[in-house]
Write a protein that holds these residues in place. Structure first.
Motif, PDB file in Angstrom:
ATOM      1  N   PHE A  48      51.236  51.070  39.045  1.00 38.80           N
ATOM      2  CA  PHE A  48      51.460  50.935  40.483  1.00 38.80           C
ATOM      3  C   PHE A  48      51.919  49.530  40.871  1.00 38.80           C
ATOM      4  CE2 PHE A  48      48.452  54.372  39.815  1.00 38.80           C
ATOM      5  CZ  PHE A  48      49.086  55.407  40.499  1.00 38.80           C
ATOM      6  N   GLY A  49      52.121  48.663  39.884  1.00 37.25           N
ATOM      7  CA  GLY A  49      52.647  47.323  40.159  1.00 37.25           C
ATOM      8  C   GLY A  49      51.716  46.459  40.973  1.00 37.25           C
ATOM      9  N   ILE A  50      50.408  46.662  40.837  1.00 34.52           N
ATOM     10  CA  ILE A  50      49.442  45.922  41.656  1.00 34.52           C
ATOM     11  C   ILE A  50      49.446  44.445  41.265  1.00 34.52           C
ATOM     12  CG2 ILE A  50      46.977  45.670  42.192  1.00 34.52           C
ATOM     13  CD1 ILE A  50      46.753  48.729  41.689  1.00 34.52           C
ATOM     14  N   GLN A  51      49.540  43.590  42.265  1.00 33.76           N
ATOM     15  CA  GLN A  51      49.583  42.141  42.045  1.00 33.76           C
ATOM     16  C   GLN A  51      48.271  41.451  42.393  1.00 33.76           C
ATOM     17  OE1 GLN A  51      52.828  41.276  44.646  1.00 33.76           O
ATOM     18  NE2 GLN A  51      54.380  42.149  43.292  1.00 33.76           N
ATOM     19  N   GLU A  52      47.541  41.998  43.353  1.00 34.42           N
ATOM     20  CA  GLU A  52      46.234  41.485  43.746  1.00 34.42           C
ATOM     21  C   GLU A  52      45.336  42.680  44.033  1.00 34.42           C
ATOM     22  OE1 GLU A  52      46.490  38.934  47.119  1.00 34.42           O
ATOM     23  OE2 GLU A  52      47.682  37.412  46.095  1.00 34.42           O
ATOM     24  N   VAL A  53      44.007  42.491  43.892  1.00 29.60           N
ATOM     25  CA  VAL A  53      43.100  43.607  44.127  1.00 29.60           C
ATOM     26  C   VAL A  53      41.830  43.103  44.810  1.00 29.60           C
ATOM     27  CG1 VAL A  53      42.040  43.435  41.822  1.00 29.60           C
ATOM     28  CG2 VAL A  53      42.044  45.641  43.045  1.00 29.60           C
ATOM     29  N   TYR A  54      41.332  43.904  45.760  1.00 32.66           N
ATOM     30  CA  TYR A  54      40.172  43.509  46.558  1.00 32.66           C
ATOM     31  C   TYR A  54      39.131  44.627  46.568  1.00 32.66           C
ATOM     32  CZ  TYR A  54      43.207  39.756  48.157  1.00 32.66           C
ATOM     33  OH  TYR A  54      44.031  38.668  48.191  1.00 32.66           O
ATOM     34  N   GLY A  55      37.850  44.233  46.536  1.00 33.64           N
ATOM     35  CA  GLY A  55      36.746  45.182  46.559  1.00 33.64           C
ATOM     36  C   GLY A  55      35.686  44.775  47.566  1.00 33.64           C
ATOM     37  N   ALA A  89      34.598  43.859  37.929  1.00 33.26           N
ATOM     38  CA  ALA A  89      34.921  42.736  37.046  1.00 33.26           C
ATOM     39  C   ALA A  89      36.130  43.034  36.174  1.00 33.26           C
ATOM     40  CB  ALA A  89      33.717  42.409  36.155  1.00 33.26           C
ATOM     41  N   TYR A  90      36.263  44.280  35.703  1.00 29.04           N
ATOM     42  CA  TYR A  90      37.397  44.631  34.846  1.00 29.04           C
ATOM     43  C   TYR A  90      38.719  44.505  35.597  1.00 29.04           C
ATOM     44  CZ  TYR A  90      33.953  46.534  31.591  1.00 29.04           C
ATOM     45  OH  TYR A  90      32.908  46.675  30.718  1.00 29.04           O
ATOM     46  N   MET A  91      38.725  44.889  36.859  1.00 28.34           N
ATOM     47  CA  MET A  91      39.959  44.788  37.651  1.00 28.34           C
ATOM     48  C   MET A  91      40.305  43.337  37.936  1.00 28.34           C
ATOM     49  SD  MET A  91      39.787  48.080  40.203  1.00 28.34           S
ATOM     50  CE  MET A  91      39.400  49.714  39.523  1.00 28.34           C
ATOM     51  N   LEU A  92      39.271  42.503  38.152  1.00 27.77           N
ATOM     52  CA  LEU A  92      39.521  41.085  38.396  1.00 27.77           C
ATOM     53  C   LEU A  92      39.917  40.347  37.118  1.00 27.77           C
ATOM     54  CD1 LEU A  92      36.729  40.168  40.972  1.00 27.77           C
ATOM     55  CD2 LEU A  92      39.163  40.521  41.398  1.00 27.77           C
ATOM     56  N   GLU A  93      39.657  40.925  35.955  1.00 30.83           N
ATOM     57  CA  GLU A  93      40.183  40.363  34.713  1.00 30.83           C
ATOM     58  C   GLU A  93      41.665  40.689  34.558  1.00 30.83           C
ATOM     59  OE1 GLU A  93      36.421  40.039  31.621  1.00 30.83           O
ATOM     60  OE2 GLU A  93      37.655  41.858  31.559  1.00 30.83           O
ATOM     61  N   GLU A  94      42.094  41.783  35.169  1.00 30.86           N
ATOM     62  CA  GLU A  94      43.491  42.214  35.071  1.00 30.86           C
ATOM     63  C   GLU A  94      44.389  41.526  36.109  1.00 30.86           C
ATOM     64  OE1 GLU A  94      45.032  44.777  33.169  1.00 30.86           O
ATOM     65  OE2 GLU A  94      43.271  44.921  31.873  1.00 30.86           O
ATOM     66  N   ARG A  95      43.855  41.328  37.313  1.00 30.45           N
ATOM     67  CA  ARG A  95      44.651  40.776  38.406  1.00 30.45           C
ATOM     68  C   ARG A  95      43.798  39.846  39.259  1.00 30.45           C
ATOM     69  NH1 ARG A  95      47.827  42.909  35.607  1.00 30.45           N
ATOM     70  NH2 ARG A  95      49.604  44.246  36.160  1.00 30.45           N
ATOM     71  N   PRO A  96      44.424  38.847  39.907  1.00 28.97           N
ATOM     72  CA  PRO A  96      43.661  38.018  40.835  1.00 28.97           C
ATOM     73  C   PRO A  96      43.197  38.837  42.031  1.00 28.97           C
ATOM     74  CG  PRO A  96      46.010  37.542  41.000  1.00 28.97           C
ATOM     75  CD  PRO A  96      45.839  38.441  39.819  1.00 28.97           C
ATOM     76  N   GLY A  97      42.055  38.454  42.567  1.00 31.59           N
ATOM     77  CA  GLY A  97      41.518  39.186  43.701  1.00 31.59           C
ATOM     78  C   GLY A  97      40.153  38.665  44.083  1.00 31.59           C
ATOM     79  N   ALA A  98      39.454  39.425  44.909  1.00 32.45           N
ATOM     80  CA  ALA A  98      38.144  38.996  45.398  1.00 32.45           C
ATOM     81  C   ALA A  98      37.313  40.200  45.804  1.00 32.45           C
ATOM     82  CB  ALA A  98      38.303  38.045  46.577  1.00 32.45           C
TER      83      ALA A  98
END
Length: 394
Positions: A156-163, A336-345
């Motif tokens: 999906f070309g995700i560049q940043e991710v937030y939770g 944590a796994y998603m934040l290892e893949e992409r920058p986010g918070a």
């Protein structure tokens, strides 16, 4: 602010979704009903694409803004799974599934992200693409890892991710966040102590695995008190002691210890694992027994990225007027796994004065819905503002 007014108008509908999820909890990857309902709603909102079955039972929705000049793609993630608990709330929408309960508020997280998705599909007041992620198996199953291994970020070309997670004890609808390490690594261990069984009246003819195991339990506490730097954080907890004997007059052949180690630093994590093995094996030898250690790595440390954390806090201040500095949490979180893949918070939203999570009397506060939905929507509109809208980039 207008978005909060919009979600106040949608409050009853979003609450209805939340309570339906609450009444029908599903554990780990068995979120078949929940996932199907999420996909159905996303399609009804008009998502540009809805993908099911990512990370086994995960669901992803794609929402394109009215412009796509920026080329930005922002991911928003909510967890869907429940816990293996028997509910004791007495609510009229309490769990109808024996032995399963939404005791951590994932029903609320899912409903809030659905509310934001509905709004974003209607308004599309952003320049780029929003990807809404509904994840199974956060509660120990590693659903975040599974979705990433299924190609979530690349596909999906995700560049940043937030939770986001609700937080009992934090004022309702308020926010708290911190940069850097936030939630702990959650490793597990099993130690099997093998002695020589015998008659309890003749201990000299046996090798008492109980005594060896007891000394191991005590000695393991020295990892935190005498090995880990005092300014670092670590927890070593033995949570189960199982003997191969249940008789009052039999010394057991074998004792199994189980427990968890929580750390917030990669080097401390390695140090604790190494010392646990050294201590268990050495203590067992002292008493003529043997110890076999099975160290089971769990979720990694969840680390918020600095720039995205400041942006998330800025959005929280816009929604709620303030954003507190959160305390470190020794619990785990597989975002944590998603934040290892992409920058986010990852941010906390207040659930008010309620029972703690993982408690059979816990319930997500529906009054937190407008704030949570507003934060999601503002993340997208401020991170990918349409030209002339006045939105800011971090």
């Amino acid at each position: 602010m207008p978005i909060k007014n919009s979600f106040a108008e949608r409050h009853a509908e979003i609450t209805g979704w939340r309570r339906d999820f609450h009444a029908h909890p599903e554990i780990l990857y068995e979120t078949h009903r929940t996932s199907a309902r999420v996909a159905e709603l996303l399609r009804s909102f008009g998502c540009d694409d809805v993908v099911e079955g990512l990370g086994r039972t995960g669901v992803v929705g794609v929402i394109r803004g009215k412009q796509d000049r920026s080329g930005k793609v922002v991911g928003l993630r909510a967890d869907m799974d429940a816990l293996p608990l028997t509910e004791q709330t007495g609510l009229d929408y309490a769990s109808t599934t024996p032995g399963a309960m939404h005791a951590c508020g994932h029903d609320g997280h899912t409903a809030m992200l659905l509310g934001a998705a509905q709004y974003l599909c209607e308004t599309r007041n952003f320049d780029g693409t929003c990807v809404v992620i509904f994840q199974p198996a956060e509660e120990g199953g590693g659903g975040g890892r599974e979705m990433c291994e299924d190609g979530l970020m690349e596909r999906f070309g995700i560049q940043e991710v937030y939770g986001m997670h609700n937080w009992p004890g934090l004022p309702q609808g308020s926010f708290a966040i911190r940069p850097g390490p936030f939630f702990a690594a959650t490793d597990q261990f099993e130690i099997v102590v093998e002695g020589q069984g015998g008659h309890a009246a003749k201990p000299q003819e046996a090798v008492d695995s109980n005594v060896a195991a007891a000394h191991i339990v005590i000695a393991l506490q020295s990892i935190v008190s005498r090995n880990v730097d005092p300014v670092e954080h670590a927890v070593v907890s033995v949570t189960s002691i199982e003997s191969s004997s249940t008789a009052f007059n039999v010394l057991p052949q074998r004792v199994k210890l189980k427990g968890t180690i929580r750390t917030l630093d990669a080097e401390v994590r390695k140090q604790a694992a190494r010392r646990m093995t050294e201590i268990a094996e050495a203590q067992a030898r002292v008493f003529g027994a043997e110890a076999q250690v099975n160290y089971i790595p769990g979720y990694p440390v969840m680390v918020n990225h600095d720039a995205q954390t400041e942006f998330a806090a800025e959005v929280a201040r816009a929604v709620a007027g303030d954003c507190a500095e959160a305390e470190l949490v020794m619990g785990g979180e597989d975002f944590a796994y998603m934040l290892e893949e992409r920058p986010g918070a990852y941010i906390l939203v207040g659930n008010g004065d309620t029972a703690p999570v993982h408690n059979p009397r816990y319930n997500f506060s529906d009054d937190a819905i407008p704030a949570g939905c507003s934060w999601w929507a503002e993340i997208v509109e401020r991170r990918m503002p349409v030209a002339g809208s006045g939105g800011r980039h971090c």
